[in-house]
Scaffold this motif. Structure first.
Motif, PDB file in Angstrom:
ATOM      1  N   GLU A  50       0.848  -1.189   0.000  1.00 40.77           N
ATOM      2  CA  GLU A  50       0.000   0.000   0.000  1.00 40.77           C
ATOM      3  C   GLU A  50       0.883   1.240   0.000  1.00 40.77           C
ATOM      4  N   VAL A  51       0.435   2.273  -0.732  1.00 35.73           N
ATOM      5  CA  VAL A  51       1.199   3.515  -0.832  1.00 35.73           C
ATOM      6  C   VAL A  51       0.267   4.695  -0.565  1.00 35.73           C
ATOM      7  N   VAL A  52       0.724   5.655   0.250  1.00 39.15           N
ATOM      8  CA  VAL A  52      -0.030   6.874   0.508  1.00 39.15           C
ATOM      9  C   VAL A  52       0.967   7.996   0.800  1.00 39.15           C
ATOM     10  N   LEU A  53       0.609   9.226   0.446  1.00 34.71           N
ATOM     11  CA  LEU A  53       1.465  10.392   0.652  1.00 34.71           C
ATOM     12  C   LEU A  53       0.911  11.243   1.783  1.00 34.71           C
ATOM     13  N   TYR A  54       1.804  11.640   2.697  1.00 34.43           N
ATOM     14  CA  TYR A  54       1.410  12.446   3.851  1.00 34.43           C
ATOM     15  C   TYR A  54       2.223  13.731   3.923  1.00 34.43           C
ATOM     16  N   ASN A  55       1.615  14.745   4.557  1.00 33.48           N
ATOM     17  CA  ASN A  55       2.299  15.952   5.005  1.00 33.48           C
ATOM     18  C   ASN A  55       2.236  15.926   6.537  1.00 33.48           C
ATOM     19  N   ARG A  56       3.341  16.245   7.177  1.00 33.57           N
ATOM     20  CA  ARG A  56       3.358  16.199   8.637  1.00 33.57           C
ATOM     21  C   ARG A  56       4.088  17.408   9.192  1.00 33.57           C
ATOM     22  N   VAL A  57       3.424  18.176  10.048  1.00 30.33           N
ATOM     23  CA  VAL A  57       4.039  19.327  10.701  1.00 30.33           C
ATOM     24  C   VAL A  57       4.336  18.951  12.143  1.00 30.33           C
ATOM     25  N   ILE A  58       5.589  19.166  12.547  1.00 26.06           N
ATOM     26  CA  ILE A  58       6.045  18.800  13.892  1.00 26.06           C
ATOM     27  C   ILE A  58       6.445  20.070  14.626  1.00 26.06           C
ATOM     28  N   PHE A  59       6.002  20.207  15.866  1.00 21.86           N
ATOM     29  CA  PHE A  59       6.365  21.359  16.680  1.00 21.86           C
ATOM     30  C   PHE A  59       7.066  20.901  17.948  1.00 21.86           C
ATOM     31  N   ASP A  60       8.321  21.341  18.116  1.00 19.33           N
ATOM     32  CA  ASP A  60       9.074  21.083  19.351  1.00 19.33           C
ATOM     33  C   ASP A  60       9.090  19.596  19.697  1.00 19.33           C
ATOM     34  N   ASN A  61       9.298  18.766  18.661  1.00 21.89           N
ATOM     35  CA  ASN A  61       9.393  17.308  18.822  1.00 21.89           C
ATOM     36  C   ASN A  61       8.087  16.646  19.271  1.00 21.89           C
ATOM     37  N   MET A  62       6.971  17.384  19.259  1.00 23.19           N
ATOM     38  CA  MET A  62       5.681  16.776  19.582  1.00 23.19           C
ATOM     39  C   MET A  62       5.249  15.880  18.421  1.00 23.19           C
ATOM     40  N   GLN A  63       4.652  14.743  18.746  1.00 24.31           N
ATOM     41  CA  GLN A  63       4.247  13.778  17.722  1.00 24.31           C
ATOM     42  C   GLN A  63       2.902  14.192  17.125  1.00 24.31           C
ATOM     43  N   GLN A  64       2.960  15.077  16.134  1.00 25.97           N
ATOM     44  CA  GLN A  64       1.734  15.582  15.531  1.00 25.97           C
ATOM     45  C   GLN A  64       1.179  14.591  14.492  1.00 25.97           C
ATOM     46  N   ALA A  65      -0.069  14.807  14.130  1.00 30.55           N
ATOM     47  CA  ALA A  65      -0.761  13.897  13.220  1.00 30.55           C
ATOM     48  C   ALA A  65      -0.244  14.042  11.790  1.00 30.55           C
ATOM     49  N   TYR A  66      -0.475  12.997  11.011  1.00 32.86           N
ATOM     50  CA  TYR A  66      -0.145  12.989   9.590  1.00 32.86           C
ATOM     51  C   TYR A  66      -1.357  13.500   8.810  1.00 32.86           C
ATOM     52  N   HIS A  67      -1.121  14.444   7.919  1.00 37.26           N
ATOM     53  CA  HIS A  67      -2.178  14.990   7.066  1.00 37.26           C
ATOM     54  C   HIS A  67      -2.146  14.237   5.738  1.00 37.26           C
ATOM     55  N   GLN A  68      -3.180  13.442   5.473  1.00 34.42           N
ATOM     56  CA  GLN A  68      -3.194  12.579   4.298  1.00 34.42           C
ATOM     57  C   GLN A  68      -3.474  13.396   3.047  1.00 34.42           C
ATOM     58  N   LEU A  69      -2.601  13.260   2.026  1.00 27.74           N
ATOM     59  CA  LEU A  69      -2.710  14.041   0.790  1.00 27.74           C
ATOM     60  C   LEU A  69      -3.292  13.247  -0.362  1.00 27.74           C
ATOM     61  N   THR A  70      -3.081  11.942  -0.382  1.00 26.50           N
ATOM     62  CA  THR A  70      -3.565  11.115  -1.491  1.00 26.50           C
ATOM     63  C   THR A  70      -4.365   9.932  -0.957  1.00 26.50           C
ATOM     64  N   GLN A  71      -5.186   9.366  -1.820  1.00 24.87           N
ATOM     65  CA  GLN A  71      -5.895   8.145  -1.471  1.00 24.87           C
ATOM     66  C   GLN A  71      -4.907   6.985  -1.386  1.00 24.87           C
ATOM     67  N   ARG A  72      -5.197   6.042  -0.525  1.00 32.79           N
ATOM     68  CA  ARG A  72      -4.351   4.866  -0.378  1.00 32.79           C
ATOM     69  C   ARG A  72      -4.505   3.964  -1.607  1.00 32.79           C
ATOM     70  N   ILE A  73      -3.390   3.577  -2.206  1.00 38.54           N
ATOM     71  CA  ILE A  73      -3.383   2.671  -3.350  1.00 38.54           C
ATOM     72  C   ILE A  73      -2.825   1.332  -2.892  1.00 38.54           C
ATOM     73  N   SER A  74      -3.510   0.259  -3.248  1.00 42.47           N
ATOM     74  CA  SER A  74      -3.091  -1.069  -2.803  1.00 42.47           C
ATOM     75  C   SER A  74      -2.928  -1.996  -4.003  1.00 42.47           C
ATOM     76  N   LYS A  75      -1.786  -2.700  -4.054  1.00 33.23           N
ATOM     77  CA  LYS A  75      -1.512  -3.669  -5.112  1.00 33.23           C
ATOM     78  C   LYS A  75      -0.754  -4.845  -4.520  1.00 33.23           C
ATOM     79  N   LYS A  76      -0.779  -5.950  -5.249  1.00 34.35           N
ATOM     80  CA  LYS A  76      -0.016  -7.114  -4.829  1.00 34.35           C
ATOM     81  C   LYS A  76       1.189  -7.274  -5.747  1.00 34.35           C
ATOM     82  N   LEU A  77       2.329  -7.629  -5.165  1.00 30.04           N
ATOM     83  CA  LEU A  77       3.489  -7.907  -5.998  1.00 30.04           C
ATOM     84  C   LEU A  77       3.187  -9.066  -6.933  1.00 30.04           C
ATOM     85  N   GLU A  78       3.751  -8.992  -8.136  1.00 29.90           N
ATOM     86  CA  GLU A  78       3.523 -10.027  -9.130  1.00 29.90           C
ATOM     87  C   GLU A  78       4.856 -10.566  -9.622  1.00 29.90           C
ATOM     88  N   ASN A  79       4.857 -11.845  -9.929  1.00 27.15           N
ATOM     89  CA  ASN A  79       6.062 -12.448 -10.486  1.00 27.15           C
ATOM     90  C   ASN A  79       6.303 -11.927 -11.892  1.00 27.15           C
TER      91      ASN A  79
END
Length: 348
Positions: free
Chosen positions: A208-237
């Motif tokens: 699964e692949v998704v793109l996030y933006n994350r703003v951090i203040f003073d090392n506080m664990q802030q939330a991830y702001h989701q920018l794209t829809q989650r894409i899911s695929k299976k590896l193939e031979n």
């Protein structure tokens, strides 16, 4: 304020050691009109960052100035012409990409950087402030910039060789390829991702692949702001390939909105993170090996119209400098890819 000061400046790249280059800000200042005969030790040049952040939902209202570096001149000489005129030289290493930032969307933060040249003695204290504005370049193809045999760039395909540690002896090597590290949204660039591996006896995992933006203040664990829809695929031979299996993803940046700019400051940071999740199926009830992995891939997305404070451009005391982020230690550390066990992320 100095009665008389004239400042010249330029950026230079020097070898720090056999494997590292650093950028040096070279400053020449002519200073006169001092009441006493000045000593070199009385002069100081410092670079500081003024950061502010407002986030009412997080009860944050912050503004502070932090000194990044402070140095005395490396040399001083007398200039003919009287009035205690002195010519001073500084060489200041730049380890950070000190960009001007003013972002106002789901969270508000801004930054301003300044150079201060100061004279302090028992009789008097004088100083002059300059705003620093860095213009970022991502390759060395600049006509006026002389750099021998150099062809470095962040705007090129990049490959990461990683390990998924499922259990003590069960280590799966994978190859992650990206078409670039820096992406221009206003050019409708796409992020192209390829994951390859030889899984052999392992069942092919879901990715699964998704793109996030994350703003951090003073090392506080802030939330991830989701920018794209989650894409899911299976590896193939893949037949007739050195790698037994692979999977490709493509993320279109053209339609994204409200991306906070990449910023690596003193108390405030803003990151652009690709999260690639690899999920293995449980083979049986006795399968206790690690099944889920999170691969954090930092990148930089440059938006079309970065919001810069208009008052800055009206200030005559601005020092504009060209900077190459990949020679900044903080930027190099930011770009390091991490493979972790599945993380419990707070998502906006």
């Amino acid at each position: 304020m100095f009665d008389k000061i004239k400042v010249g400046y330029k950026m230079s790249i020097q070898e720090a050691n056999s494997n590292q280059k650093i950028q040096i800000l070279k400053i020449k200042a002519e200073i006169g009109g001092l009441q006493t005969t000045p000593k070199k030790s009385c002069f100081i040049a410092s670079i500081s960052s003024i950061e502010s952040m407002q986030a009412p939902s997080l009860e944050i209202n912050y503004k502070q100035e932090s000194k990044i570096i402070c140095q005395r001149p490396i040399s001083m000489k007398i200039v003919e012409g009287g009035n205690n005129l002195r010519e001073l030289y500084w060489e200041i290493p730049i380890h950070q990409c000190l960009t001007l930032t003013n972002y106002k969307q789901y969270i508000e933060f801004s930054s301003l950087n300044k150079l201060t040249i100061c004279y302090i003695s028992d009789e008097e204290r004088k100083q002059k402030d300059f705003i620093i504005q860095f213009n970022k370049f991502y390759d060395m193809h600049v006509d006026y910039f002389m750099y021998d045999n150099e062809n470095e760039s962040l705007q090129k395909a990049i490959q990461h060789e990683l390990i998924l540690q499922r259990s003590g002896q069960n280590r799966i090597p994978i190859i992650l390829r990206l078409n670039s590290t820096v992406f221009y949204q206003f050019q409708n660039q796409k992020i192209e991702i390829k994951l390859q591996s030889r899984f052999l006896k392992h069942p092919l995992p879901q990715v699964e692949v998704v793109l996030y933006n994350r703003v951090i203040f003073d090392n506080m664990q802030q939330a991830y702001h989701q920018l794209t829809q989650r894409i899911s695929k299976k590896l193939e031979n893949v037949e007739n390939n050195n790698h037994n299996s692979e999977v490709d993803f493509e993320l279109d940046l053209g339609q994204l909105q409200n991306i906070a700019p990449l910023y690596l400051g003193q108390k405030i940071e803003s990151h652009h993170i690709l999260l690639i999740k690899v999920i293995f199926e449980k083979q049986n009830c006795c399968d206790w090996s690690q099944r889920k992995f999170d691969i954090f891939v930092p990148i930089e997305i440059i938006t079309q119209n970065p919001e810069i404070d208009e008052n800055i451009n009206q200030n005559p005391d601005i020092i504009e400098l060209d900077v190459w982020p990949h020679f900044c230690q903080l930027y190099q550390n930011y770009l390091k890819v991490k493979v972790l066990k599945e993380q419990n992320l707070k998502i906006l």
